[in-house]
Structure formats: structure tokens, C-alpha cells
Motif scaffolding. Structure first.
Motif, PDB file in Angstrom:
ATOM      1  N   MET A   1       0.833  -1.198   0.000  1.00 18.84           N
ATOM      2  CA  MET A   1       0.000   0.000   0.000  1.00 18.84           C
ATOM      3  C   MET A   1       0.871   1.252   0.000  1.00 18.84           C
ATOM      4  N   LEU A   2       0.436   2.258  -0.752  1.00 20.03           N
ATOM      5  CA  LEU A   2       1.045   3.588  -0.695  1.00 20.03           C
ATOM      6  C   LEU A   2       0.326   4.375   0.390  1.00 20.03           C
ATOM      7  N   VAL A   3       1.080   4.881   1.352  1.00 15.76           N
ATOM      8  CA  VAL A   3       0.484   5.635   2.459  1.00 15.76           C
ATOM      9  C   VAL A   3       1.176   6.990   2.589  1.00 15.76           C
ATOM     10  N   ILE A   4       0.389   8.043   2.468  1.00 14.24           N
ATOM     11  CA  ILE A   4       0.883   9.411   2.639  1.00 14.24           C
ATOM     12  C   ILE A   4       0.169   9.995   3.847  1.00 14.24           C
ATOM     13  N   GLU A   5       0.946  10.415   4.834  1.00 16.33           N
ATOM     14  CA  GLU A   5       0.358  10.912   6.076  1.00 16.33           C
ATOM     15  C   GLU A   5       0.869  12.317   6.376  1.00 16.33           C
ATOM     16  N   ASN A   6      -0.029  13.283   6.234  1.00 12.38           N
ATOM     17  CA  ASN A   6       0.258  14.681   6.617  1.00 12.38           C
ATOM     18  C   ASN A   6       1.592  15.176   6.076  1.00 12.38           C
ATOM     19  N   CYS A   7       1.839  14.920   4.817  1.00  8.79           N
ATOM     20  CA  CYS A   7       3.065  15.420   4.176  1.00  8.79           C
ATOM     21  C   CYS A   7       2.854  16.892   3.799  1.00  8.79           C
ATOM     22  N   ARG A   8       3.608  17.752   4.439  1.00  7.79           N
ATOM     23  CA  ARG A   8       3.414  19.191   4.294  1.00  7.79           C
ATOM     24  C   ARG A   8       4.586  19.824   3.538  1.00  7.79           C
ATOM     25  N   LEU A   9       4.232  20.600   2.516  1.00 12.27           N
ATOM     26  CA  LEU A   9       5.219  21.344   1.740  1.00 12.27           C
ATOM     27  C   LEU A   9       4.787  22.795   1.711  1.00 12.27           C
ATOM     28  N   THR A  10       5.741  23.698   1.868  1.00 12.19           N
ATOM     29  CA  THR A  10       5.389  25.118   1.925  1.00 12.19           C
ATOM     30  C   THR A  10       6.243  25.942   0.966  1.00 12.19           C
ATOM     31  N   TRP A  11       5.588  26.903   0.335  1.00  9.25           N
ATOM     32  CA  TRP A  11       6.219  27.918  -0.499  1.00  9.25           C
ATOM     33  C   TRP A  11       5.641  29.261  -0.081  1.00  9.25           C
ATOM     34  N   PRO A  12       6.240  30.355  -0.493  1.00  5.69           N
ATOM     35  CA  PRO A  12       5.706  31.658  -0.102  1.00  5.69           C
ATOM     36  C   PRO A  12       4.239  31.866  -0.486  1.00  5.69           C
ATOM     37  N   MET A  44       6.123  14.856  -5.285  1.00  5.54           N
ATOM     38  CA  MET A  44       6.547  14.523  -3.924  1.00  5.54           C
ATOM     39  C   MET A  44       6.760  13.012  -3.786  1.00  5.54           C
ATOM     40  N   ILE A  45       5.841  12.232  -4.338  1.00  7.16           N
ATOM     41  CA  ILE A  45       5.983  10.781  -4.273  1.00  7.16           C
ATOM     42  C   ILE A  45       7.244  10.337  -5.010  1.00  7.16           C
ATOM     43  N   ALA A  46       7.516  10.978  -6.150  1.00  6.59           N
ATOM     44  CA  ALA A  46       8.692  10.616  -6.956  1.00  6.59           C
ATOM     45  C   ALA A  46       9.993  11.096  -6.339  1.00  6.59           C
ATOM     46  N   GLY A  47       9.922  12.058  -5.421  1.00 11.00           N
ATOM     47  CA  GLY A  47      11.132  12.556  -4.772  1.00 11.00           C
ATOM     48  C   GLY A  47      11.636  13.874  -5.320  1.00 11.00           C
ATOM     49  N   PHE A  48      10.881  14.511  -6.220  1.00  9.54           N
ATOM     50  CA  PHE A  48      11.298  15.797  -6.787  1.00  9.54           C
ATOM     51  C   PHE A  48      10.958  16.963  -5.857  1.00  9.54           C
ATOM     52  N   GLU A  49      10.047  16.738  -4.927  1.00 11.99           N
ATOM     53  CA  GLU A  49       9.711  17.712  -3.889  1.00 11.99           C
ATOM     54  C   GLU A  49       9.815  17.011  -2.545  1.00 11.99           C
ATOM     55  N   THR A  50      10.353  17.717  -1.551  1.00 13.26           N
ATOM     56  CA  THR A  50      10.566  17.111  -0.234  1.00 13.26           C
ATOM     57  C   THR A  50       9.684  17.778   0.814  1.00 13.26           C
ATOM     58  N   PRO A  51       8.812  17.011   1.463  1.00 17.40           N
ATOM     59  CA  PRO A  51       7.966  17.610   2.500  1.00 17.40           C
ATOM     60  C   PRO A  51       8.772  17.955   3.749  1.00 17.40           C
ATOM     61  N   GLN A  52       8.325  19.001   4.423  1.00 24.24           N
ATOM     62  CA  GLN A  52       8.987  19.395   5.666  1.00 24.24           C
ATOM     63  C   GLN A  52       8.590  18.503   6.844  1.00 24.24           C
ATOM     64  N   SER A  53       7.461  17.834   6.702  1.00 20.73           N
ATOM     65  CA  SER A  53       7.003  16.936   7.760  1.00 20.73           C
ATOM     66  C   SER A  53       6.085  15.891   7.153  1.00 20.73           C
ATOM     67  N   GLY A  54       5.758  14.880   7.955  1.00 18.91           N
ATOM     68  CA  GLY A  54       4.869  13.835   7.488  1.00 18.91           C
ATOM     69  C   GLY A  54       5.594  12.542   7.181  1.00 18.91           C
ATOM     70  N   ALA A  55       4.842  11.564   6.678  1.00 18.83           N
ATOM     71  CA  ALA A  55       5.384  10.236   6.380  1.00 18.83           C
ATOM     72  C   ALA A  55       4.899   9.794   5.003  1.00 18.83           C
TER      73      ALA A  55
END
Length: 233
Positions: A1-12, A44-55
Motif C-alpha cells: 500500500m502507498l500511504v501518505i500521512e500529513n506530508c506538508r510542503l510550503t512555499w511563499p 513529492m511521491i517521486a522525490g522531486f519535492e521534499t515535505p517538511q514533515s509527514g510520512a
């Protein structure tokens, strides 16, 4: 299973916070308005964007520490990302070895995969000699030949006419069943995938607003927002 939990990314000017689960072997159609965060979710899943938090895990493996090339993920973009100076077989071969130093077994695998996507005998052609639908089949073959169990499709068929677009979606469904891969596909025409996808996720404002069976999502209170998103795309 693919599980994304509260993955947060921020920009201005944009904040995304994703939570989503997709069962292994399922096809999940990701819909939503332009600029709502669909592509960012796939990146984000592919790894081109990195979340600041989450799993972020797939089949129990933590993906966040892994570089894009090390993730069990293949991605197909809208613009194919094919190399015009390479022929079809070489473009597909990049999914196996970037060096293109291929074994005889790997060359046979490329031929078999091209046949599976309806491109038997096209190995020596260049991308410029092919139609848009054929080039998308090459990109799909490259993702499949990689053997990676999670495939991301970022609106790969939006430039195709409705009949060809539908044919490609059916091909994707056939391939994922034969190869037992999990697929997330962003799409701006949800009706094309409504009877094919196991799951549909509506993404807007950087969040997965709702996820469930396609019929449930399309007939829910979100229907007016979905209709607006489709006309906006």
C-alpha cells in the motif's frame, strides 16, 4: 500500500498538506482544478519535492530518505520526455540502464514490452517519426520495463483526442493488471477513468479533499467543484 500521512510542503504563495492511501495494485485517478496541487503530489511521491514533515511509505518502505532514482517509482510526464536523437528501443532501454549497455535478455524484454503496448516493430524509429499517441506509448513502455511497482502518470493523455485518450487509459489499466503495478494518474477528464479506476482522489488547494470509489466521488457534494475544475483545465 502507498500511504501518505500529513506530508506538508510550503512555499511563499502555496501550502500543501497531503494524506492519501492507495492499495497495492490499484489504479487511482487524481482529479482537481489546475494549480490545485495534483502534479506536486506526484512530484513529492517521486522525490522531486521534499515535505517538511509527514510520512510517505510504499509497501512498508519509507520513501522520504531515498533519492528519486532509488525509489520504487517510475513517472510518465505529459510531454513524454523522450530523447529525439535516440530510437524507440533506446528510449525504452533508458528505463533499464541509463548507459544503454543492454544484455540480450534486456533487449528481448524491451521488444516484449513494445509489443505489449502495441508498438511491435517500432524499435528503430525516432520519436519525431511517430504520432503523439505513439510517443506516449513509448513513455509508458519505458516506465513498465523499469520493473518499478509504482507508476505515476502526470496528465499524460491530455493532448490526445477523446477516442485515443480513452484507448490509452484502457491500455494503462490492462498493463497494470498484467504487471501487478500500482498507478496514480492525474487526469482532467474524470469520466474517462470512472469505470476503470479503483479509486479517485479529488485534490484542491494542496490537499486531498476526498478519496473513494469513482462513482461515490463523482456523485457526491463535490460534483459542482469537479465540474468547475474540468471546465477550468
Amino acid at each position: 500500500m502507498l500511504v501518505i500521512e500529513n506530508c506538508r510542503l510550503t512555499w511563499p504563495d502555496f501550502v500543501a498538506d497531503y494524506s492519501l492511501s492507495v492499495k497495492a495494485g490499484n489504479l487511482c485517478a487524481v482529479i482537481g482544478p489546475s494549480g490545485g496541487g495534483k502534479t506536486t503530489l506526484l512530484h513529492m511521491i517521486a522525490g522531486f519535492e521534499t515535505p517538511q514533515s509527514g510520512a510517505l511509505t510504499f509497501q512498508g518502505q519509507d520513501l522520504l530518505p531515498l533519492a528519486p532514482a532509488k525509489r520504487p517509482v517510475a513517472i510518465v510526464f505529459q510531454d513524454h520526455n523522450l530523447f529525439p536523437h535516440l530510437n524507440v528501443a533506446q528510449n525504452v532501454g533508458l528505463g533499464l540502464r541509463p548507459s544503454l549497455r543492454l544484455t540480450d535478455d534486456e533487449k528481448r524484454l524491451i521488444e516484449e514490452t513494445l509489443e505489449a503496448v502495441g508498438l511491435e516493430g517500432f524499435g528503430s524509429r525516432r520519436p519525431g517519426e511517430m504520432s503523439g499517441g505513439q510517443r506516449q506509448r513509448v513513455a509508458l513502455a519505458r516506465a513498465l520495463v523499469s520493473g518499478r511497482p509504482l507508476i505515476l502518470l502526470d496528465e499524460p493523455f491530455s493532448s490526445l483526442d477523446p477516442t485515443l485518450r480513452r484507448d490509452m487509459i484502457l491500455l494503462v489499466d490492462e498493463m497494470r493488471r498484467k504487471r501487478s503495478v500500482t498507478i496514480l494518474m492525474t487526469i482532467h477528464t474524470p469520466e474517462d477513468a470512472a469505470d476503470v479506476a479503483d479509486q479517485m482522489a479529488f485534490v484542491a488547494d494542496g490537499r486531498v479533499v476526498a478519496s473513494g470509489r469513482p462513482a461515490d466521488i463523482l456523485n457526491s457534494a463535490l460534483a459542482p467543484r469537479i465540474a468547475a475544475a474540468v471546465s477550468d483545465s
